[in-house]
Scaffold this active site. Sequence first.
Site, PDB file in Angstrom:
ATOM      1  N   PRO A 126      38.144  37.641  36.693  1.00  0.00           N
ATOM      2  CA  PRO A 126      38.169  36.779  35.678  1.00  0.00           C
ATOM      3  C   PRO A 126      36.963  35.910  35.415  1.00  0.00           C
ATOM      4  O   PRO A 126      36.736  35.786  34.061  1.00  0.00           O
ATOM      5  CB  PRO A 126      39.543  35.926  36.075  1.00  0.00           C
ATOM      6  CG  PRO A 126      40.290  37.000  36.767  1.00  0.00           C
ATOM      7  CD  PRO A 126      39.389  37.551  37.612  1.00  0.00           C
ATOM      8  N   THR A 156      40.022  49.698  33.872  1.00  0.00           N
ATOM      9  CA  THR A 156      40.547  50.715  33.483  1.00  0.00           C
ATOM     10  C   THR A 156      41.545  51.638  34.307  1.00  0.00           C
ATOM     11  O   THR A 156      41.040  51.818  35.584  1.00  0.00           O
ATOM     12  CB  THR A 156      39.351  51.773  33.000  1.00  0.00           C
ATOM     13  OG1 THR A 156      38.598  50.890  32.079  1.00  0.00           O
ATOM     14  CG2 THR A 156      39.853  52.847  32.310  1.00  0.00           C
ATOM     15  N   ARG A 241      26.752  54.125  33.649  1.00  0.00           N
ATOM     16  CA  ARG A 241      26.320  53.670  32.261  1.00  0.00           C
ATOM     17  C   ARG A 241      25.838  54.797  31.608  1.00  0.00           C
ATOM     18  O   ARG A 241      25.937  55.011  30.433  1.00  0.00           O
ATOM     19  CB  ARG A 241      25.256  52.911  32.601  1.00  0.00           C
ATOM     20  CG  ARG A 241      25.675  51.351  32.961  1.00  0.00           C
ATOM     21  CD  ARG A 241      24.787  50.533  33.391  1.00  0.00           C
ATOM     22  NE  ARG A 241      25.436  49.298  33.998  1.00  0.00           N
ATOM     23  CZ  ARG A 241      25.146  48.384  34.782  1.00  0.00           C
ATOM     24  NH1 ARG A 241      23.704  48.396  35.162  1.00  0.00           N
ATOM     25  NH2 ARG A 241      25.617  47.141  34.992  1.00  0.00           N
ATOM     26  N   ARG A 266      34.513  64.352  -1.629  1.00  0.00           N
ATOM     27  CA  ARG A 266      34.682  63.221  -2.592  1.00  0.00           C
ATOM     28  C   ARG A 266      33.825  63.292  -3.688  1.00  0.00           C
ATOM     29  O   ARG A 266      32.461  63.162  -3.476  1.00  0.00           O
ATOM     30  CB  ARG A 266      34.617  61.903  -1.799  1.00  0.00           C
ATOM     31  CG  ARG A 266      34.523  60.530  -2.626  1.00  0.00           C
ATOM     32  CD  ARG A 266      36.208  60.352  -2.949  1.00  0.00           C
ATOM     33  NE  ARG A 266      36.199  59.131  -3.630  1.00  0.00           N
ATOM     34  CZ  ARG A 266      37.293  58.559  -3.967  1.00  0.00           C
ATOM     35  NH1 ARG A 266      38.291  59.411  -4.196  1.00  0.00           N
ATOM     36  NH2 ARG A 266      37.476  57.352  -4.717  1.00  0.00           N
ATOM     37  N   ILE A 335      30.945  54.828   3.882  1.00  0.00           N
ATOM     38  CA  ILE A 335      30.886  56.217   3.164  1.00  0.00           C
ATOM     39  C   ILE A 335      32.373  56.201   2.469  1.00  0.00           C
ATOM     40  O   ILE A 335      32.322  56.887   1.337  1.00  0.00           O
ATOM     41  CB  ILE A 335      30.229  57.266   4.046  1.00  0.00           C
ATOM     42  CG1 ILE A 335      28.751  56.959   4.062  1.00  0.00           C
ATOM     43  CG2 ILE A 335      30.451  58.533   3.354  1.00  0.00           C
ATOM     44  CD1 ILE A 335      27.984  57.834   4.914  1.00  0.00           C
ATOM     45  N   GLY A 337      34.448  54.425   1.937  1.00  0.00           N
ATOM     46  CA  GLY A 337      35.048  53.285   0.960  1.00  0.00           C
ATOM     47  C   GLY A 337      36.158  52.799   1.488  1.00  0.00           C
ATOM     48  O   GLY A 337      36.412  52.641   2.614  1.00  0.00           O
ATOM     49  N   GLY A 338      37.240  52.270   0.654  1.00  0.00           N
ATOM     50  CA  GLY A 338      38.531  51.795   0.995  1.00  0.00           C
ATOM     51  C   GLY A 338      39.232  52.653   2.046  1.00  0.00           C
ATOM     52  O   GLY A 338      40.139  52.302   2.721  1.00  0.00           O
ATOM     53  N   GLU A 361      31.151  48.339  31.637  1.00  0.00           N
ATOM     54  CA  GLU A 361      30.326  48.549  32.634  1.00  0.00           C
ATOM     55  C   GLU A 361      28.881  47.985  32.253  1.00  0.00           C
ATOM     56  O   GLU A 361      27.888  48.770  32.642  1.00  0.00           O
ATOM     57  CB  GLU A 361      30.159  50.226  32.657  1.00  0.00           C
ATOM     58  CG  GLU A 361      31.526  50.845  33.147  1.00  0.00           C
ATOM     59  CD  GLU A 361      31.597  52.269  33.764  1.00  0.00           C
ATOM     60  OE1 GLU A 361      30.665  52.718  34.177  1.00  0.00           O
ATOM     61  OE2 GLU A 361      32.587  52.660  33.832  1.00  0.00           O
TER      62      GLU A 361
HETATM   63  C1  LIG Z   1      23.246  41.233  36.121  1.00  0.00           C
HETATM   64  C2  LIG Z   1      22.778  42.361  37.525  1.00  0.00           C
HETATM   65  C3  LIG Z   1      21.763  43.210  37.195  1.00  0.00           C
HETATM   66  C4  LIG Z   1      22.303  41.591  38.619  1.00  0.00           C
HETATM   67  O1  LIG Z   1      21.816  41.999  39.770  1.00  0.00           O
HETATM   68  P1  LIG Z   1      21.297  41.381  41.046  1.00  0.00           P
HETATM   69  O2  LIG Z   1      20.125  40.778  40.490  1.00  0.00           O
HETATM   70  O3  LIG Z   1      22.578  40.642  41.444  1.00  0.00           O
HETATM   71  O4  LIG Z   1      21.080  42.538  41.853  1.00  0.00           O
HETATM   72  P2  LIG Z   1      20.027  42.924  43.083  1.00  0.00           P
HETATM   73  O5  LIG Z   1      19.904  41.497  43.681  1.00  0.00           O
HETATM   74  O6  LIG Z   1      18.775  43.290  42.084  1.00  0.00           O
HETATM   75  O7  LIG Z   1      20.317  44.109  43.797  1.00  0.00           O
HETATM   76  C5  LIG Z   1      21.506  43.766  44.981  1.00  0.00           C
HETATM   77  C6  LIG Z   1      21.303  45.076  45.783  1.00  0.00           C
HETATM   78  O8  LIG Z   1      21.777  46.057  45.263  1.00  0.00           O
HETATM   79  C7  LIG Z   1      20.729  47.185  45.039  1.00  0.00           C
HETATM   80  N1  LIG Z   1      20.877  47.676  43.841  1.00  0.00           N
HETATM   81  C8  LIG Z   1      20.756  47.192  42.784  1.00  0.00           C
HETATM   82  N2  LIG Z   1      20.794  48.041  41.724  1.00  0.00           N
HETATM   83  C9  LIG Z   1      20.933  49.350  42.446  1.00  0.00           C
HETATM   84  C10 LIG Z   1      21.009  50.668  42.134  1.00  0.00           C
HETATM   85  N3  LIG Z   1      20.973  50.915  40.831  1.00  0.00           N
HETATM   86  N4  LIG Z   1      21.084  51.446  42.999  1.00  0.00           N
HETATM   87  C11 LIG Z   1      21.043  51.223  44.336  1.00  0.00           C
HETATM   88  N5  LIG Z   1      20.918  49.940  44.818  1.00  0.00           N
HETATM   89  C12 LIG Z   1      20.976  48.997  43.809  1.00  0.00           C
HETATM   90  C13 LIG Z   1      19.574  46.244  45.453  1.00  0.00           C
HETATM   91  O9  LIG Z   1      18.394  47.025  45.732  1.00  0.00           O
HETATM   92  C14 LIG Z   1      19.830  45.256  46.199  1.00  0.00           C
HETATM   93  O10 LIG Z   1      20.084  45.522  47.451  1.00  0.00           O
HETATM   94  P3  LIG Z   1      19.123  44.821  48.946  1.00  0.00           P
HETATM   95  O11 LIG Z   1      19.907  43.416  48.710  1.00  0.00           O
HETATM   96  O12 LIG Z   1      17.613  44.959  48.310  1.00  0.00           O
HETATM   97  O13 LIG Z   1      19.570  45.623  49.926  1.00  0.00           O
HETATM   98  C15 LIG Z   1      24.172  43.023  38.201  1.00  0.00           C
HETATM   99  O14 LIG Z   1      24.936  41.909  38.651  1.00  0.00           O
HETATM  100  C16 LIG Z   1      24.874  43.604  36.987  1.00  0.00           C
HETATM  101  O15 LIG Z   1      24.499  44.616  36.946  1.00  0.00           O
HETATM  102  N6  LIG Z   1      25.793  43.017  36.331  1.00  0.00           N
HETATM  103  C17 LIG Z   1      26.858  43.777  35.408  1.00  0.00           C
HETATM  104  C18 LIG Z   1      27.885  44.124  36.208  1.00  0.00           C
HETATM  105  C19 LIG Z   1      28.672  45.201  35.543  1.00  0.00           C
HETATM  106  O16 LIG Z   1      28.346  45.992  34.682  1.00  0.00           O
HETATM  107  N7  LIG Z   1      30.000  44.895  35.591  1.00  0.00           N
HETATM  108  C20 LIG Z   1      31.036  45.699  34.828  1.00  0.00           C
HETATM  109  C21 LIG Z   1      31.830  46.382  35.837  1.00  0.00           C
HETATM  110  S1  LIG Z   1      32.954  47.473  35.320  1.00  0.00           S
HETATM  111  C22 LIG Z   1      34.651  46.976  35.931  1.00  0.00           C
HETATM  112  O17 LIG Z   1      34.432  46.212  36.859  1.00  0.00           O
HETATM  113  C23 LIG Z   1      35.608  47.287  35.112  1.00  0.00           C
HETATM  114  C24 LIG Z   1      36.107  48.776  35.571  1.00  0.00           C
HETATM  115  S2  LIG Z   1      35.912  49.602  34.449  1.00  0.00           S
HETATM  116  O18 LIG Z   1      37.141  50.132  34.299  1.00  0.00           O
HETATM  117  O19 LIG Z   1      34.934  50.255  34.046  1.00  0.00           O
END
Ligand SMILES: CC(C)(COP(=O)(O)OP(=O)(O)OC[C@H]1O[C@@H](n2cnc3c(N)ncnc32)[C@H](O)[C@@H]1OP(=O)(O)O)[C@@H](O)C(=O)NCCC(=O)NCCSC(=O)CCS(=O)O
Length: 377
Positions: A126, A156, A241, A266, A335, A337-338, A361
Amino acid sequence: MRLEDHQIMVRDTAREFAENELKPNAAKWDAHHTFPAEAIAGLGELGFLGMLVPDSYGGAGMDHVAYALALEEIAAGDGATSTIMSVHNSVGCMPILKFGTEDQKQKFLVPMAQGEKIGAFCLTEPQAGSDASALRTRAVRDGDHWVINGSKQFITSGSEGDIAIVFAVTDPDAGKRGISAFIVPTDTPGYVVSRVEEKLGQNASDTCQITFVECRVPAENMLGDEGQGYKIALANLEGGRIGIAAQSVGMARAAFEAARDYANERETFGKKIMEHQAVAFRLADMATKIDAARLLVHRAAELRDDHKPCLTEACMAKMFASEIAEEVCSAAIQIHGGYGYLKDFPVERIYRDVRVCQIYEGTSDIQRMVIARSLAD
Ligand SMILES: CC(C)(COP(=O)(O)OP(=O)(O)OC[C@H]1O[C@@H](n2cnc3c(N)ncnc32)[C@H](O)[C@@H]1OP(=O)(O)O)[C@@H](O)C(=O)NCCC(=O)NCCSC(=O)CCS(=O)O
């Protein structure tokens, strides 16, 4: 973009399934908020629920381009069904494939890849959405179990799903490195669906608030190492993504095709509205935006298939595709319309369904933030 034979076959199979099984039912599922159980079973039979999982674990062993093609087609048939498929494949199955033990793969991944169990991804809370590391859900070790307490939001398949990947803080003093991931069957006592959300669109896909109340999971259900959870979450969101971007292209295309067909039927002022330049130019812009978005999706998918870094490209694809998809769907209504504003025509539902692609995501602003990081010296 040149497609390989197996990719064309996947695309055509998905298109046929979407035409026959999804399009005729999508409005009804939306109106009655019906989970498309039969369609999901059908996707399982086609191998579309383990697309990226090797056949040794019950999957179809497809590449990301084939996956993106399938998702585009399924989304063109029904956005909500494509969301269930996307979450299941990318952030449901993939974390187990990449980080799971052999036992975890046999126990959880195989039935997921075969479509017998549906996956969910419990990261968001939350008060922790975009700032995904600000989790409050706690997991505390108790003998050979972990006990999870906390709340998850916007999940989801949280109610209809069977296997949840759950992220929780195991070491509150370690920041991002204090987060761990767990595989939690949703029939575990203490996994509580506290609310199924009412939404603008995608009504056939359940979006839930989940509360964990003294939810005990065996220690062997930890996914990856203790403290590796945040990395697991972000690594899998990257692939997720690309899927959301492909879905956006599919929904945009469905709205475009409906508008194109309408424009060719149309008549106003004594001719088909397609012959009015204002309408024809609008359709030309829509077609161009969709093609551009698809190219971005396929570039990111190809990079992933080549095991090359694609974080920036995945974020570009998601941000661009989801934003043009809303524009295209809005233009499709214009396109019509209503009539476009009425539930009698599919563009009304597609417009509602596509809006969330800019949010879930990772919002468009989060995508921009990640893209901008790659531009800094
Ligand atoms: C906003 C953010 C992009 C911020 O990210 P951070 O700055 O906190 O992350 P970093 O410090 O850069 O990285 C942390 C850690 O992870 C490694 N890392 C980062 N990206 C990758 C990657 N793509 N592949 C592999 N590893 C990765 C990075 O190297 C670091 O590791 P080390 O510490 O160096 O070992 C981030 O917080 C963000 O993306 N936020 C958005 C979150 C989001 O998309 N939320 C929606 C989730 S969906 C959901 O929960 C619902 C489920 S659904 O049904 O879909």
